[in-house]
Design an enzyme around this catalytic site. Structure first.
Site, PDB file in Angstrom:
ATOM      1  N   LYS A   9       0.840  -1.206   0.000  1.00 46.96           N
ATOM      2  CA  LYS A   9       0.000   0.000   0.000  1.00 46.96           C
ATOM      3  C   LYS A   9       0.880   1.263   0.000  1.00 46.96           C
ATOM      4  O   LYS A   9       2.103   1.192   0.225  1.00 46.96           O
ATOM      5  CB  LYS A   9      -0.909  -0.033   1.229  1.00 46.96           C
ATOM      6  CG  LYS A   9      -1.918  -1.197   1.229  1.00 46.96           C
ATOM      7  CD  LYS A   9      -2.781  -1.161   2.482  1.00 46.96           C
ATOM      8  CE  LYS A   9      -3.789  -2.307   2.497  1.00 46.96           C
ATOM      9  NZ  LYS A   9      -4.679  -2.228   3.692  1.00 46.96           N
ATOM     10  N   TYR A  49     -12.185  -2.597  -3.243  1.00 45.43           N
ATOM     11  CA  TYR A  49     -12.697  -2.679  -1.875  1.00 45.43           C
ATOM     12  C   TYR A  49     -14.227  -2.679  -1.818  1.00 45.43           C
ATOM     13  O   TYR A  49     -14.800  -2.287  -0.793  1.00 45.43           O
ATOM     14  CB  TYR A  49     -12.135  -1.528  -1.038  1.00 45.43           C
ATOM     15  CG  TYR A  49     -10.735  -1.783  -0.514  1.00 45.43           C
ATOM     16  CD1 TYR A  49     -10.446  -2.911   0.263  1.00 45.43           C
ATOM     17  CD2 TYR A  49      -9.691  -0.883  -0.760  1.00 45.43           C
ATOM     18  CE1 TYR A  49      -9.171  -3.141   0.755  1.00 45.43           C
ATOM     19  CE2 TYR A  49      -8.407  -1.111  -0.266  1.00 45.43           C
ATOM     20  CZ  TYR A  49      -8.158  -2.240   0.500  1.00 45.43           C
ATOM     21  OH  TYR A  49      -6.892  -2.469   1.006  1.00 45.43           O
ATOM     22  N   ASN A 112      -1.642  -0.250   7.398  1.00 40.60           N
ATOM     23  CA  ASN A 112      -1.173  -1.614   7.685  1.00 40.60           C
ATOM     24  C   ASN A 112      -0.342  -2.243   6.556  1.00 40.60           C
ATOM     25  O   ASN A 112      -0.234  -3.463   6.446  1.00 40.60           O
ATOM     26  CB  ASN A 112      -2.330  -2.514   8.147  1.00 40.60           C
ATOM     27  CG  ASN A 112      -3.406  -2.678   7.107  1.00 40.60           C
ATOM     28  OD1 ASN A 112      -3.262  -2.199   5.975  1.00 40.60           O
ATOM     29  ND2 ASN A 112      -4.474  -3.350   7.460  1.00 40.60           N
ATOM     30  N   GLU A 126      -9.346  -9.837  -7.759  1.00 43.10           N
ATOM     31  CA  GLU A 126      -8.404  -8.733  -7.552  1.00 43.10           C
ATOM     32  C   GLU A 126      -7.326  -8.712  -8.642  1.00 43.10           C
ATOM     33  O   GLU A 126      -6.948  -7.633  -9.119  1.00 43.10           O
ATOM     34  CB  GLU A 126      -7.788  -8.836  -6.149  1.00 43.10           C
ATOM     35  CG  GLU A 126      -8.837  -8.563  -5.072  1.00 43.10           C
ATOM     36  CD  GLU A 126      -8.400  -8.966  -3.662  1.00 43.10           C
ATOM     37  OE1 GLU A 126      -7.253  -9.426  -3.485  1.00 43.10           O
ATOM     38  OE2 GLU A 126      -9.223  -8.828  -2.738  1.00 43.10           O
TER      39      GLU A 126
HETATM   40  P1  IDP Z   1      -7.605  -7.122   5.630  1.00 43.94           P
HETATM   41  O1  IDP Z   1      -6.800  -6.103   4.848  1.00 43.94           O
HETATM   42  O2  IDP Z   1      -6.807  -7.701   6.749  1.00 43.94           O
HETATM   43  O3  IDP Z   1      -8.236  -8.179   4.734  1.00 43.94           O
HETATM   44  P2  IDP Z   1     -10.273  -5.967   5.879  1.00 43.94           P
HETATM   45  O4  IDP Z   1     -11.181  -6.169   7.033  1.00 43.94           O
HETATM   46  O5  IDP Z   1     -10.633  -6.655   4.606  1.00 43.94           O
HETATM   47  O6  IDP Z   1      -8.795  -6.339   6.351  1.00 43.94           O
HETATM   48  O7  IDP Z   1     -10.182  -4.409   5.637  1.00 43.94           O
HETATM   49  C1  IDP Z   1      -9.577  -3.902   4.464  1.00 43.94           C
HETATM   50  C2  IDP Z   1      -8.707  -2.736   4.841  1.00 43.94           C
HETATM   51  O8  IDP Z   1      -9.546  -1.686   5.317  1.00 43.94           O
HETATM   52  C3  IDP Z   1      -7.727  -2.999   5.971  1.00 43.94           C
HETATM   53  O9  IDP Z   1      -6.527  -3.597   5.536  1.00 43.94           O
HETATM   54  C4  IDP Z   1      -7.489  -1.600   6.498  1.00 43.94           C
HETATM   55  O10 IDP Z   1      -6.581  -0.894   5.661  1.00 43.94           O
HETATM   56  C5  IDP Z   1      -8.868  -0.977   6.347  1.00 43.94           C
HETATM   57  N1  IDP Z   1      -9.651  -1.089   7.569  1.00 43.94           N
HETATM   58  C6  IDP Z   1     -10.303  -2.184   8.041  1.00 43.94           C
HETATM   59  N2  IDP Z   1     -10.927  -1.938   9.197  1.00 43.94           N
HETATM   60  C7  IDP Z   1     -10.657  -0.644   9.480  1.00 43.94           C
HETATM   61  C8  IDP Z   1     -11.016   0.221  10.564  1.00 43.94           C
HETATM   62  O11 IDP Z   1     -11.711  -0.160  11.512  1.00 43.94           O
HETATM   63  N3  IDP Z   1     -10.542   1.504  10.497  1.00 43.94           N
HETATM   64  C9  IDP Z   1      -9.768   1.961   9.464  1.00 43.94           C
HETATM   65  N4  IDP Z   1      -9.412   1.182   8.438  1.00 43.94           N
HETATM   66  C10 IDP Z   1      -9.846  -0.102   8.441  1.00 43.94           C
END
Ligand code: IDP
Ligand code: MG
Length: 149
Positions: A9, A49, A112, A126
Protein backbone atom coordinates in the site's frame (compact mmCIF):
# COMPACT_ATOMS: atom_id res chain seq x y z
CA UNK A 1 -0.66 -23.81 -8.23
CA UNK A 2 -2.58 -21.14 -6.41
CA UNK A 3 -2.32 -17.45 -7.24
CA UNK A 4 -2.79 -14.54 -4.87
CA UNK A 5 -2.82 -10.78 -5.22
CA UNK A 6 -0.61 -8.71 -2.92
CA UNK A 7 -0.41 -4.94 -2.72
CA UNK A 8 2.25 -2.91 -0.96
CA UNK A 9 0.00 0.00 0.00
CA UNK A 10 1.07 3.67 -0.29
CA UNK A 11 2.39 3.69 3.29
CA UNK A 12 4.58 0.66 2.55
CA UNK A 13 5.98 2.39 -0.53
CA UNK A 14 6.67 5.64 1.35
CA UNK A 15 8.31 3.70 4.18
CA UNK A 16 10.62 1.89 1.76
CA UNK A 17 9.18 -1.53 2.58
CA UNK A 18 8.64 -2.70 -1.03
CA UNK A 19 11.90 -4.67 -1.10
CA UNK A 20 11.25 -6.13 2.34
CA UNK A 21 7.80 -7.43 1.32
CA UNK A 22 9.01 -8.83 -2.01
CA UNK A 23 12.03 -10.38 -0.32
CA UNK A 24 9.85 -12.19 2.23
CA UNK A 25 7.61 -13.56 -0.55
CA UNK A 26 10.59 -14.71 -2.62
CA UNK A 27 12.41 -16.30 0.29
CA UNK A 28 9.30 -18.19 1.32
CA UNK A 29 9.43 -19.83 -2.10
CA UNK A 30 6.57 -17.91 -3.62
CA UNK A 31 6.94 -16.86 -7.24
CA UNK A 32 6.30 -13.35 -8.54
CA UNK A 33 4.31 -13.62 -11.79
CA UNK A 34 3.59 -9.92 -12.30
CA UNK A 35 4.45 -6.65 -10.61
CA UNK A 36 3.69 -2.99 -11.21
CA UNK A 37 3.76 0.30 -9.38
CA UNK A 38 0.96 2.74 -10.03
CA UNK A 39 -1.33 5.17 -8.27
CA UNK A 40 -4.65 3.36 -8.18
CA UNK A 41 -7.50 5.42 -9.66
CA UNK A 42 -10.53 6.05 -7.40
CA UNK A 43 -12.87 3.87 -9.44
CA UNK A 44 -10.40 0.97 -9.40
CA UNK A 45 -10.02 1.33 -5.63
CA UNK A 46 -13.81 1.37 -5.26
CA UNK A 47 -14.00 -1.94 -7.19
CA UNK A 48 -11.10 -3.45 -5.26
CA UNK A 49 -12.70 -2.68 -1.88
CA UNK A 50 -16.35 -3.12 -2.98
CA UNK A 51 -17.06 -5.46 -0.02
CA UNK A 52 -16.40 -2.55 2.37
CA UNK A 53 -18.65 -0.01 0.63
CA UNK A 54 -21.00 0.34 3.62
CA UNK A 55 -18.26 0.53 6.25
CA UNK A 56 -17.64 3.84 8.07
CA UNK A 57 -13.95 3.74 7.08
CA UNK A 58 -14.66 3.22 3.35
CA UNK A 59 -14.05 6.82 2.22
CA UNK A 60 -10.85 7.24 4.22
CA UNK A 61 -9.67 3.83 2.94
CA UNK A 62 -10.27 4.99 -0.66
CA UNK A 63 -8.50 8.31 -0.03
CA UNK A 64 -5.53 6.51 1.51
CA UNK A 65 -5.17 3.74 -1.05
CA UNK A 66 -5.28 6.25 -3.94
CA UNK A 67 -3.04 8.82 -2.20
CA UNK A 68 0.16 7.74 -3.94
CA UNK A 69 1.86 4.88 -5.72
CA UNK A 70 1.31 1.36 -4.51
CA UNK A 71 2.85 -1.87 -5.78
CA UNK A 72 0.59 -4.61 -7.12
CA UNK A 73 1.95 -8.13 -7.27
CA UNK A 74 0.65 -11.46 -8.56
CA UNK A 75 2.16 -14.27 -6.52
CA UNK A 76 1.98 -18.01 -7.12
CA UNK A 77 2.77 -21.02 -4.98
CA UNK A 78 1.38 -23.94 -3.01
CA UNK A 79 -1.50 -22.65 -0.84
CA UNK A 80 -0.40 -19.11 -1.75
CA UNK A 81 -3.58 -17.42 -0.48
CA UNK A 82 -3.53 -18.73 3.09
CA UNK A 83 0.27 -18.78 3.31
CA UNK A 84 0.46 -15.08 2.42
CA UNK A 85 -2.42 -14.12 4.73
CA UNK A 86 -0.45 -15.73 7.56
CA UNK A 87 2.70 -13.88 6.51
CA UNK A 88 0.75 -10.58 6.43
CA UNK A 89 -0.82 -10.94 9.89
CA UNK A 90 -3.89 -9.47 11.56
CA UNK A 91 -5.66 -6.44 10.08
CA UNK A 92 -4.73 -4.33 13.13
CA UNK A 93 -0.91 -4.25 13.22
CA UNK A 94 -0.96 -3.61 16.98
CA UNK A 95 -2.47 -7.07 17.37
CA UNK A 96 -0.55 -8.77 14.57
CA UNK A 97 1.94 -11.42 15.64
CA UNK A 98 5.63 -10.54 15.60
CA UNK A 99 7.20 -12.13 12.56
CA UNK A 100 4.32 -11.08 10.32
CA UNK A 101 4.69 -8.09 8.00
CA UNK A 102 2.09 -6.02 9.85
CA UNK A 103 3.35 -7.23 13.24
CA UNK A 104 6.92 -6.26 12.41
CA UNK A 105 6.35 -2.92 10.67
CA UNK A 106 3.01 -1.37 11.63
CA UNK A 107 0.93 0.06 14.46
CA UNK A 108 -2.34 1.36 13.00
CA UNK A 109 -5.18 -0.42 11.14
CA UNK A 110 -5.44 2.41 8.62
CA UNK A 111 -1.70 2.12 7.84
CA UNK A 112 -1.17 -1.61 7.69
CA UNK A 113 1.35 -1.73 4.81
CA UNK A 114 0.00 -4.60 2.73
CA UNK A 115 -3.12 -6.09 1.25
CA UNK A 116 -3.42 -9.79 0.42
CA UNK A 117 -6.33 -11.73 -1.06
CA UNK A 118 -8.44 -13.60 1.50
CA UNK A 119 -9.64 -16.44 -0.77
CA UNK A 120 -8.95 -17.92 -4.20
CA UNK A 121 -12.11 -16.21 -5.48
CA UNK A 122 -10.92 -12.82 -4.16
CA UNK A 123 -7.51 -13.47 -5.70
CA UNK A 124 -9.02 -14.09 -9.12
CA UNK A 125 -11.20 -10.98 -8.86
CA UNK A 126 -8.40 -8.73 -7.55
CA UNK A 127 -5.84 -9.93 -10.11
CA UNK A 128 -8.31 -9.15 -12.91
CA UNK A 129 -8.89 -5.65 -11.49
CA UNK A 130 -5.19 -4.75 -11.48
CA UNK A 131 -3.73 -6.83 -14.31
CA UNK A 132 -4.57 -8.20 -17.70
CA UNK A 133 -3.59 -11.80 -18.43
CA UNK A 134 -0.83 -10.63 -20.80
CA UNK A 135 0.90 -8.86 -17.86
CA UNK A 136 1.35 -12.23 -16.12
CA UNK A 137 4.41 -14.38 -16.80
CA UNK A 138 4.34 -18.15 -16.22
CA UNK A 139 7.85 -19.53 -15.79
CA UNK A 140 9.81 -22.01 -13.68
CA UNK A 141 12.06 -20.98 -10.81
CA UNK A 142 15.35 -22.87 -10.89
CA UNK A 143 14.85 -23.94 -7.25
CA UNK A 144 11.40 -25.47 -7.71
CA UNK A 145 12.62 -29.05 -7.29
CA UNK A 146 14.03 -27.96 -3.90
CA UNK A 147 10.84 -26.17 -2.89
CA UNK A 148 8.36 -28.88 -3.82
CA UNK A 149 8.47 -32.64 -3.25
P1 IDP B 1 -7.61 -7.12 5.63
O1 IDP B 1 -6.80 -6.10 4.85
O2 IDP B 1 -6.81 -7.70 6.75
O3 IDP B 1 -8.24 -8.18 4.73
P2 IDP B 1 -10.27 -5.97 5.88
O4 IDP B 1 -11.18 -6.17 7.03
O5 IDP B 1 -10.63 -6.65 4.61
O6 IDP B 1 -8.79 -6.34 6.35
O7 IDP B 1 -10.18 -4.41 5.64
C1 IDP B 1 -9.58 -3.90 4.46
C2 IDP B 1 -8.71 -2.74 4.84
O8 IDP B 1 -9.55 -1.69 5.32
C3 IDP B 1 -7.73 -3.00 5.97
O9 IDP B 1 -6.53 -3.60 5.54
C4 IDP B 1 -7.49 -1.60 6.50
O10 IDP B 1 -6.58 -0.89 5.66
C5 IDP B 1 -8.87 -0.98 6.35
N1 IDP B 1 -9.65 -1.09 7.57
C6 IDP B 1 -10.30 -2.18 8.04
N2 IDP B 1 -10.93 -1.94 9.20
C7 IDP B 1 -10.66 -0.64 9.48
C8 IDP B 1 -11.02 0.22 10.56
O11 IDP B 1 -11.71 -0.16 11.51
N3 IDP B 1 -10.54 1.50 10.50
C9 IDP B 1 -9.77 1.96 9.46
N4 IDP B 1 -9.41 1.18 8.44
C10 IDP B 1 -9.85 -0.10 8.44
MG1 MG C 1 -9.79 -8.06 3.34
Amino acid sequence: MQRSYVMVKPDGVQRNLVGEVISRLEKRGLKILAIKMYTIPKETARAHYAEHEEKPFFQSLLDFITSGPSVSIVVQGKNAVSVIRTMVGATNPSEAAAGTIRGDFGLDTGRNIVHASDSTESAKREISIHFSESDISEYSRIDEQWLYE
